[in-house]
Design a protein around this motif. Structure first.
Motif, PDB file in Angstrom:
ATOM      1  N   PHE A 201       0.828  -1.206   0.000  1.00 32.71           N
ATOM      2  CA  PHE A 201       0.000   0.000   0.000  1.00 32.71           C
ATOM      3  C   PHE A 201       0.862   1.256   0.000  1.00 32.71           C
ATOM      4  CE2 PHE A 201      -2.051   3.452   2.302  1.00 32.71           C
ATOM      5  CZ  PHE A 201      -3.242   3.574   1.620  1.00 32.71           C
ATOM      6  N   VAL A 202       1.834   1.317   0.898  1.00 33.80           N
ATOM      7  CA  VAL A 202       2.695   2.500   0.993  1.00 33.80           C
ATOM      8  C   VAL A 202       3.504   2.682  -0.295  1.00 33.80           C
ATOM      9  CG1 VAL A 202       4.658   3.517   2.211  1.00 33.80           C
ATOM     10  CG2 VAL A 202       2.821   2.430   3.503  1.00 33.80           C
ATOM     11  N   THR A 203       4.028   1.575  -0.834  1.00 36.24           N
ATOM     12  CA  THR A 203       4.802   1.653  -2.072  1.00 36.24           C
ATOM     13  C   THR A 203       3.954   2.156  -3.223  1.00 36.24           C
ATOM     14  OG1 THR A 203       6.198  -0.191  -1.331  1.00 36.24           O
ATOM     15  CG2 THR A 203       6.232   0.347  -3.684  1.00 36.24           C
ATOM     16  N   SER A 204       2.730   1.643  -3.333  1.00 42.05           N
ATOM     17  CA  SER A 204       1.829   2.079  -4.396  1.00 42.05           C
ATOM     18  C   SER A 204       1.429   3.537  -4.215  1.00 42.05           C
ATOM     19  CB  SER A 204       0.574   1.202  -4.418  1.00 42.05           C
ATOM     20  OG  SER A 204      -0.382   1.703  -5.327  1.00 42.05           O
ATOM     21  N   PHE A 205       1.125   3.922  -2.988  1.00 38.38           N
ATOM     22  CA  PHE A 205       0.668   5.288  -2.735  1.00 38.38           C
ATOM     23  C   PHE A 205       1.761   6.305  -3.058  1.00 38.38           C
ATOM     24  CE2 PHE A 205      -0.842   8.967  -0.461  1.00 38.38           C
ATOM     25  CZ  PHE A 205      -2.227   8.862  -0.520  1.00 38.38           C
ATOM     26  N   ASP A 206       3.031   5.941  -2.827  1.00 41.64           N
ATOM     27  CA  ASP A 206       4.142   6.866  -3.048  1.00 41.64           C
ATOM     28  C   ASP A 206       4.745   6.771  -4.449  1.00 41.64           C
ATOM     29  OD1 ASP A 206       3.914   7.821  -0.495  1.00 41.64           O
ATOM     30  OD2 ASP A 206       5.454   6.510   0.348  1.00 41.64           O
ATOM     31  N   GLU A 207       4.270   5.851  -5.270  1.00 45.85           N
ATOM     32  CA  GLU A 207       4.872   5.632  -6.585  1.00 45.85           C
ATOM     33  C   GLU A 207       4.696   6.855  -7.497  1.00 45.85           C
ATOM     34  OE1 GLU A 207       6.909   4.529  -9.540  1.00 45.85           O
ATOM     35  OE2 GLU A 207       6.795   3.152  -7.836  1.00 45.85           O
ATOM     36  N   VAL A 208       5.800   7.304  -8.082  1.00 43.64           N
ATOM     37  CA  VAL A 208       5.774   8.478  -8.952  1.00 43.64           C
ATOM     38  C   VAL A 208       6.109   8.118 -10.396  1.00 43.64           C
ATOM     39  CG1 VAL A 208       6.769  10.760  -9.405  1.00 43.64           C
ATOM     40  CG2 VAL A 208       6.411  10.009  -7.046  1.00 43.64           C
ATOM     41  N   ILE A 209       7.212   7.409 -10.603  1.00 45.98           N
ATOM     42  CA  ILE A 209       7.726   7.201 -11.967  1.00 45.98           C
ATOM     43  C   ILE A 209       6.743   6.410 -12.817  1.00 45.98           C
ATOM     44  CG2 ILE A 209       9.609   6.230 -13.331  1.00 45.98           C
ATOM     45  CD1 ILE A 209      11.440   6.682 -10.968  1.00 45.98           C
ATOM     46  N   VAL A 210       6.319   5.245 -12.317  1.00 47.55           N
ATOM     47  CA  VAL A 210       5.382   4.419 -13.081  1.00 47.55           C
ATOM     48  C   VAL A 210       4.056   5.159 -13.279  1.00 47.55           C
ATOM     49  CG1 VAL A 210       4.011   2.299 -13.020  1.00 47.55           C
ATOM     50  CG2 VAL A 210       6.419   2.232 -12.402  1.00 47.55           C
ATOM     51  N   SER A 211       3.583   5.826 -12.242  1.00 48.86           N
ATOM     52  CA  SER A 211       2.324   6.574 -12.356  1.00 48.86           C
ATOM     53  C   SER A 211       2.441   7.690 -13.383  1.00 48.86           C
ATOM     54  CB  SER A 211       1.946   7.163 -10.993  1.00 48.86           C
ATOM     55  OG  SER A 211       1.749   6.142 -10.035  1.00 48.86           O
ATOM     56  N   TRP A 212       3.592   8.355 -13.429  1.00 46.36           N
ATOM     57  CA  TRP A 212       3.791   9.452 -14.383  1.00 46.36           C
ATOM     58  C   TRP A 212       3.687   8.951 -15.821  1.00 46.36           C
ATOM     59  CZ3 TRP A 212       4.405  14.684 -13.854  1.00 46.36           C
ATOM     60  CH2 TRP A 212       4.877  15.379 -14.966  1.00 46.36           C
ATOM     61  N   PHE A 213       4.210   7.757 -16.094  1.00 48.77           N
ATOM     62  CA  PHE A 213       4.162   7.203 -17.446  1.00 48.77           C
ATOM     63  C   PHE A 213       2.768   6.694 -17.808  1.00 48.77           C
ATOM     64  CE2 PHE A 213       8.652   7.526 -17.368  1.00 48.77           C
ATOM     65  CZ  PHE A 213       9.128   7.333 -18.659  1.00 48.77           C
ATOM     66  N   LEU A 214       2.032   6.165 -16.823  1.00 53.89           N
ATOM     67  CA  LEU A 214       0.787   5.455 -17.130  1.00 53.89           C
ATOM     68  C   LEU A 214      -0.469   6.291 -16.946  1.00 53.89           C
ATOM     69  CD1 LEU A 214       1.515   1.962 -15.509  1.00 53.89           C
ATOM     70  CD2 LEU A 214       1.927   2.711 -17.859  1.00 53.89           C
ATOM     71  N   VAL A 215      -0.387   7.357 -16.149  1.00 56.43           N
ATOM     72  CA  VAL A 215      -1.584   8.121 -15.824  1.00 56.43           C
ATOM     73  C   VAL A 215      -2.134   8.821 -17.064  1.00 56.43           C
ATOM     74  CG1 VAL A 215      -0.466  10.329 -15.246  1.00 56.43           C
ATOM     75  CG2 VAL A 215      -2.542   9.630 -14.032  1.00 56.43           C
ATOM     76  N   ARG A 216      -3.437   8.919 -17.121  1.00 56.80           N
ATOM     77  CA  ARG A 216      -4.101   9.621 -18.218  1.00 56.80           C
ATOM     78  C   ARG A 216      -4.290  11.083 -17.861  1.00 56.80           C
ATOM     79  NH1 ARG A 216      -3.623   6.504 -22.430  1.00 56.80           N
ATOM     80  NH2 ARG A 216      -5.338   7.629 -23.433  1.00 56.80           N
ATOM     81  N   ALA A 217      -4.402  11.929 -18.846  1.00 57.40           N
ATOM     82  CA  ALA A 217      -4.546  13.364 -18.622  1.00 57.40           C
ATOM     83  C   ALA A 217      -5.786  13.652 -17.783  1.00 57.40           C
ATOM     84  CB  ALA A 217      -4.632  14.102 -19.957  1.00 57.40           C
ATOM     85  N   GLY A 218      -5.603  14.481 -16.760  1.00 56.39           N
ATOM     86  CA  GLY A 218      -6.721  14.864 -15.906  1.00 56.39           C
ATOM     87  C   GLY A 218      -7.017  13.895 -14.790  1.00 56.39           C
ATOM     88  N   HIS A 219      -6.243  12.815 -14.681  1.00 57.37           N
ATOM     89  CA  HIS A 219      -6.470  11.829 -13.621  1.00 57.37           C
ATOM     90  C   HIS A 219      -5.133  11.496 -12.943  1.00 57.37           C
ATOM     91  CE1 HIS A 219      -9.922  11.317 -16.353  1.00 57.37           C
ATOM     92  NE2 HIS A 219     -10.594  10.976 -15.277  1.00 57.37           N
ATOM     93  N   MET A 220      -4.574  12.471 -12.260  1.00 58.04           N
ATOM     94  CA  MET A 220      -3.259  12.305 -11.641  1.00 58.04           C
ATOM     95  C   MET A 220      -3.374  11.763 -10.225  1.00 58.04           C
ATOM     96  SD  MET A 220      -1.131  15.694 -12.866  1.00 58.04           S
ATOM     97  CE  MET A 220      -2.361  16.823 -12.221  1.00 58.04           C
ATOM     98  N   THR A 221      -2.468  10.854  -9.875  1.00 57.73           N
ATOM     99  CA  THR A 221      -2.366  10.430  -8.481  1.00 57.73           C
ATOM    100  C   THR A 221      -1.734  11.568  -7.673  1.00 57.73           C
ATOM    101  OG1 THR A 221      -0.184   9.445  -8.827  1.00 57.73           O
ATOM    102  CG2 THR A 221      -2.104   8.020  -9.140  1.00 57.73           C
ATOM    103  N   LEU A 222      -1.793  11.457  -6.356  1.00 54.84           N
ATOM    104  CA  LEU A 222      -1.288  12.527  -5.502  1.00 54.84           C
ATOM    105  C   LEU A 222       0.209  12.773  -5.695  1.00 54.84           C
ATOM    106  CD1 LEU A 222      -2.065  14.595  -3.388  1.00 54.84           C
ATOM    107  CD2 LEU A 222      -1.677  12.872  -1.613  1.00 54.84           C
ATOM    108  N   PRO A 223       1.067  11.736  -5.720  1.00 56.07           N
ATOM    109  CA  PRO A 223       2.488  12.009  -5.959  1.00 56.07           C
ATOM    110  C   PRO A 223       2.752  12.676  -7.310  1.00 56.07           C
ATOM    111  CG  PRO A 223       2.217   9.823  -5.036  1.00 56.07           C
ATOM    112  CD  PRO A 223       0.846  10.310  -5.388  1.00 56.07           C
ATOM    113  N   VAL A 224       2.018  12.273  -8.359  1.00 53.63           N
ATOM    114  CA  VAL A 224       2.202  12.888  -9.672  1.00 53.63           C
ATOM    115  C   VAL A 224       1.772  14.344  -9.640  1.00 53.63           C
ATOM    116  CG1 VAL A 224       1.446  12.864 -12.082  1.00 53.63           C
ATOM    117  CG2 VAL A 224       1.984  10.724 -10.921  1.00 53.63           C
ATOM    118  N   LYS A 225       0.678  14.644  -8.947  1.00 52.87           N
ATOM    119  CA  LYS A 225       0.227  16.035  -8.832  1.00 52.87           C
ATOM    120  C   LYS A 225       1.243  16.862  -8.050  1.00 52.87           C
ATOM    121  CE  LYS A 225      -3.598  19.037  -7.582  1.00 52.87           C
ATOM    122  NZ  LYS A 225      -3.433  19.780  -8.872  1.00 52.87           N
ATOM    123  N   MET A 226       1.831  16.262  -7.020  1.00 53.28           N
ATOM    124  CA  MET A 226       2.862  16.969  -6.257  1.00 53.28           C
ATOM    125  C   MET A 226       4.061  17.280  -7.147  1.00 53.28           C
ATOM    126  SD  MET A 226       2.738  14.833  -2.676  1.00 53.28           S
ATOM    127  CE  MET A 226       4.049  15.806  -1.914  1.00 53.28           C
TER     128      MET A 226
END
Length: 264
Positions: A201-226
């Motif tokens: 859970f903690v690893t997923s919640f803090d993940e930035v790199i993978v989320s940055w590549f996979l996230v769709r426009a307008g739907h950012m996770t919290l680390p990506v938004k930060m």
């Protein structure tokens, strides 16, 4: 022969060095936490007063709360899926012998060793090739790849503390494999399962790199938004978000420590 006085001196030097390193590592986080309670609308250290305005702004701005809810949803789902898959893999590796077992284990642990940006690029290309466009599905699949090894390591360690004869006795008494797993293995593995889920859970919640590549426009996770906020518009709300994430991580660590103590 080394005298006790020299031993005490070197122990003092080691303790001082450990304290210095600890303070050096913890000081940036402490500064951010202090700034998050400041009474200015900008990041100022030291703060001139005490206020919860930055935390109120976090909950008042839909962009931050939507990103936080998305991160929680993705982290819960990916951690749960990783727990199921990681537990099955750990039991299979621990309770069976087959040719290529070492290679399978190495493959399952490989996301820990491979650079995150390489995994992120591979997942981006692969998911696009498969035509998976759903934002949640992309993020969950990507996060499962990153979190599965942590569950596998934790559950495997827990299995090493379980006496296999207990499962054998249950089987001899007529219990089926699923009954043995549900009534014997899972209760004994409960602390390891909880710790593995929290790690994931903690690893997923803090993940930035993978989320940055996979996230769709307008739907950012919290680390990506930060990260986006730092790149394009440094918002003081970042200090409040960092403080809350630190609190979440500390809480998870306390629970894991308690579970490890209970397991011991």
């Amino acid at each position: 022969m080394i005298s006790s006085r020299h031993i005490m001196t070197w122990r003092g030097v080691g303790l001082a060095a450990a304290i210095f390193v600890f303070v050096f590592l913890i000081l940036p986080t402490a500064i951010v936490i202090i700034m998050s309670f400041g009474d200015k609308r900008d990041l100022v250290f030291p703060p001139t007063g005490f206020s919860l305005d930055l935390f109120r702004r976090f909950f008042a701005e839909p962009g931050w709360t939507q990103s936080a809810l998305l991160s929680f949803r993705i982290a819960i789902l990916s951690a749960t899926l990783s727990l199921v898959m990681g537990t099955a893999a750990a039991i299979g590796l621990a309770r069976s012998r087959f040719r290529g077992k070492g290679l399978v284990s190495l493959f399952l642990h490989s996301p820990i060793m491979i650079p995150g940006v390489a995994i992120a690029l591979a997942l981006y290309l692969y998911l696009n090739m498969l035509g998976i466009r759903n934002n949640d599905a992309r993020l969950i699949l990507g996060h499962v790849v990153m979190t599965l090894p942590f569950v596998l390591v934790t559950v495997s360690a827990g299995l090493r503390h379980i006496d296999e004869t207990l499962e054998t006795v249950a089987t001899v008494m007529g219990a089926g494999l699923f009954t043995v797993f549900r009534r014997v293995t899972v209760p004994l593995l409960a602390p390891a399962l909880t710790i593995g889920w929290l790690f994931a859970f903690v690893t997923s919640f803090d993940e930035v790199i993978v989320s940055w590549f996979l996230v769709r426009a307008g739907h950012m996770t919290l680390p990506v938004k930060m990260y986006s906020s730092i790149m394009f518009d440094i918002s003081p709300v970042l200090a409040a978000v960092s403080t809350m994430l630190t609190g979440l991580t500390v809480f998870a660590c306390i629970v894991m420590a308690a579970m490890q103590k209970k397991e011991a």
